[in-house]
Each structure stands twice: as structure tokens, then as C-alpha cells.
Design an enzyme around this catalytic site. Sequence first.
Site, PDB file in Angstrom:
ATOM      1  N   VAL A  16      31.865 -71.126  54.108  1.00 49.81           N
ATOM      2  CA  VAL A  16      30.724 -70.082  53.740  1.00 49.81           C
ATOM      3  C   VAL A  16      31.349 -68.918  52.624  1.00 49.81           C
ATOM      4  O   VAL A  16      30.702 -68.592  52.050  1.00 49.81           O
ATOM      5  CB  VAL A  16      30.693 -69.526  55.076  1.00 49.81           C
ATOM      6  N   LYS A 107      29.547 -65.920  65.202  1.00 49.19           N
ATOM      7  CA  LYS A 107      28.549 -65.808  66.374  1.00 49.19           C
ATOM      8  C   LYS A 107      29.524 -65.711  67.577  1.00 49.19           C
ATOM      9  O   LYS A 107      28.984 -65.070  68.531  1.00 49.19           O
ATOM     10  CB  LYS A 107      27.642 -67.129  66.625  1.00 49.19           C
ATOM     11  N   GLY A 136      21.716 -69.790  60.703  1.00 49.79           N
ATOM     12  CA  GLY A 136      22.122 -69.821  59.085  1.00 49.79           C
ATOM     13  C   GLY A 136      21.437 -68.983  58.269  1.00 49.79           C
ATOM     14  O   GLY A 136      21.431 -67.649  58.142  1.00 49.79           O
ATOM     15  N   GLY A 189      29.797 -85.158  58.413  1.00 50.29           N
ATOM     16  CA  GLY A 189      30.494 -83.981  58.364  1.00 50.29           C
ATOM     17  C   GLY A 189      29.280 -83.061  59.382  1.00 50.29           C
ATOM     18  O   GLY A 189      29.591 -81.600  59.052  1.00 50.29           O
ATOM     19  N   ASP A 203      27.519 -73.871  71.445  1.00 49.31           N
ATOM     20  CA  ASP A 203      27.136 -73.036  70.102  1.00 49.31           C
ATOM     21  C   ASP A 203      25.696 -72.634  70.037  1.00 49.31           C
ATOM     22  O   ASP A 203      25.651 -71.472  69.624  1.00 49.31           O
ATOM     23  CB  ASP A 203      27.094 -74.302  69.134  1.00 49.31           C
ATOM     24  N   LYS A 207      24.366 -68.399  70.387  1.00 48.11           N
ATOM     25  CA  LYS A 207      23.332 -67.951  69.521  1.00 48.11           C
ATOM     26  C   LYS A 207      22.199 -67.217  70.282  1.00 48.11           C
ATOM     27  O   LYS A 207      21.522 -66.312  69.891  1.00 48.11           O
ATOM     28  CB  LYS A 207      22.759 -69.186  68.455  1.00 48.11           C
ATOM     29  N   GLY A 304      25.395 -74.411  56.614  1.00 49.36           N
ATOM     30  CA  GLY A 304      25.767 -74.982  55.375  1.00 49.36           C
ATOM     31  C   GLY A 304      25.991 -73.972  54.419  1.00 49.36           C
ATOM     32  O   GLY A 304      25.963 -72.533  54.705  1.00 49.36           O
TER      33      GLY A 304
END
Length: 430
Positions: A16, A107, A136, A189, A203, A207, A304
Site C-alpha cells: 500500500v 483496521k 480498500g 496471493g 478480518d 471491519k 490491493g
Amino acid sequence: MSVENIKIGMLGLGTVGRGVYRIITGNGENIKRKIGAGLEIKKILVRDLNRDRGVELDQQLLTGEINDIMEDPEIKIVIEVMGGIEPTLDFVQQALQNGKSVVTANKDMIAVYGKQLFELAEANRADLLFEASVAGGIPIIRPLKQCLAANRINQVIGIINGTTNYMLTKMTKEGSDFAEVLREAQDKGYAEANPASDIEGYDAARKLAILASIAFNSRVVLDDVYTEGITKITATDISYAGELNYTVKLLGIAKETEEGVEVRVHPTLIPVDHPLAAVNDVFNAIFVSGDAVGDTMFYGRGAGELPTASAVVSDAMDAARDLLRNVPGIISCTCYDEKPVKDMGLVESRYYIRIQVSDKPGVLASIAYAFSDKEVSLATVLQKQTDAVTAEIVLVTHKVREKNMQEALEIIKHLSSVKAISNVIRVEGD
């Protein structure tokens, strides 16, 4: 405040971070025209000064000393893209204490320590912005805080983990099993070598805690979120769901009810004509319902390098505007209520249940009686033959409280004719 460039210190230059650097340097003139000043990266904190970063930059920008950023009065904005809690939390707290505005994509940190960080930002007249921490590049934090602020939000439901959505999409379209699609996600990936954060739902839970806090103006922390992952989902369940005109998604579900704020992450059957059913592969989507606006949906790439960096740089631009107007810290925490979190046992849902039973008369009647005794009403029953002595029963219930469902299942699993309760998945969206 009138300046040519606003100086930025970055913490981290990973995936990032590279995207942030590329956007700020590549779109610099456009950014300057939009906010009235340029954004200039002055220092970047990295662990290894000699590592190839995959991006061309002046090596003088790199530092291994946090004080090169924290003690520089010219640096007004700190962009945190290093991730994790330690030492990241200490660095962010130090930046806020020094009156520097902070932009973060973290996050984990916001879901657990958001309250303390907002208090620190407010006390030091600094911005704390975190659009990139959820979904994202999809704008959702700012719309909830600003564009939809006139609404009373009653529910937020979303696909907020791209890895699990990719896996469930592959299982649905190709009939693949869980282990196979997990290996493929790791090869591409999308999933880490240790995929627990994604496939166990953690995860998404982080969020959802952030989204629910903003949507309902009341602090929701990670431990408040009921969480189940997708590890028990099989190709068989997905096939049966299709027969029933449903598809399986890992959803984050937050609702405001009379009994409190309901927050849960788990696999869910949703009708094939629901807007979220068409969200496939690594894409994310968040469905928001408000009393004035009705239903809205935000859709796009949830992770991404460049999508996430887009949200980070947009936050940095907002922080820069506040500095130029001399109003840093004006964007404060909106968790001004203290609403209770609803006990999971009180949550109401429909359920899909798959049970392995002995193939003999009276089995379905005994199961139906156990459900009826706990006030569970059946809407659909399918019976599938697996071999000469075993049958598989697939049931879909009407809406029932979680507590009643669990009590009924506890009775059913001890029936002599029941060999196994293969899966239980909640149903939403009808």
C-alpha cells in the site's frame, strides 16, 4: 494557512505504501489544483534501508529513525501503512500527541483502539482519518459519516473480505472443494500462508466493528462481533443452496434493533436475486439502508495496492484541506451514544440445516417434533438419498431466535436416528 506544499511523513513502504507514493508523485499537479497546495513526502520510515522497494525514489527519503518524522515540525501529516498493532499504535499516538494529523489503513488498530485514538486526536486538534481501513478503495466511511449523516441507518450488510468471496465464488461456479480453492487463493496471493484471519472471519469482524460504530453512532469493538468463518462450507452445501435459489456468501451484518445493536459475521445463504449475490471474486460490496435514502450499495475492489492507496491519499487530501483552513481536528468521533450490543441468543434469522440420518420411517417426524417443541417452524424440507441405509435431510426454517435454534439442535443431535448435523448456515435477505 498558506503554503506551497504540505509535508508528509510515511510509516511503511510495503504494497500500500508503494501505491501511496506512486499516486502522490504521479498525480501531484492534479492533487495540488484540487486542494490548493501540494502533498510532499518528506520522510518514509522503513525497517531495512537497503531493501529493494520496487519503486524508484530518492534514498534520502528513507529513514530507520521514527524521530526523524515525529520531531520534524515541518511534517504535518503522518500516513501509517505499516500495519499491525505494535509498534504502530505507539507511533500513531506519538504523532497525534505532537499535533500531527494521521491517515491510516489499519483496521486492526482502529477496531480495537479507535476510541482512545479519537480522544487523543481531539485533544491535540489533529485529524484521524481511516477510509482505507474498510473495503480498500470503496468509499464507505466518509459516506456514512457525511453523505448519509441525515439518515437513521438501520442496517449495514456487506461482503467485506475479498479472499473468502473469491473462494466461495470458485466453489459456486466450479464445484471445487474448500481445500482446493484455498490453495488456489494462496497461489494467487489473495490468501496468506496462514489464512486464519480471512477464512475464520476475523478480518471481516474488525471491519464490521468499525462500520457499525459509525453507522449507529455507538462504540462497537471487535469482541462484540459474533464471528464464524467459512471452513465448514462444502461444495455440497453450495449445491443444495443453488437448488433452493440461494447463494452462499460470508457476510458482515449489523442492524439496529430495539434490543440493541446486532453485529455478526458468518456464512449466509442469500437469494440469488439479492444485489449482494452478484458480487463475485475479490470484489467487495456494502449494502446500507437508511430511513430517508432507502437502500444504497457501495461496490468495488476491497484491497490491493492502488485501490487502497487511493483511499489513503484521499484522506491525506482531506487532512491537508483542514490544515489550509486552520481547522484540523474538526472531523471528530461520531460515537456519541452508548447503545447495548444485542446478545447473539436473541438474534432472529432463518436457517439452512443439513442432517445425516438413518433411512427408516419416522425419522423426519422425530426431527420435526424436536423443532416444534422449541418453536422452530420449517419452511422447506428436501430429502436426499446417500446410500442404502443413510439419507440426507436439508431443511430451511422460518425466522427463529438463535437461542431456540441451538436448543433444538442440541436435542436433535442426540436422537438415535441422527448420525450427524453436517452444517447449519443462517439465511438472510428474503
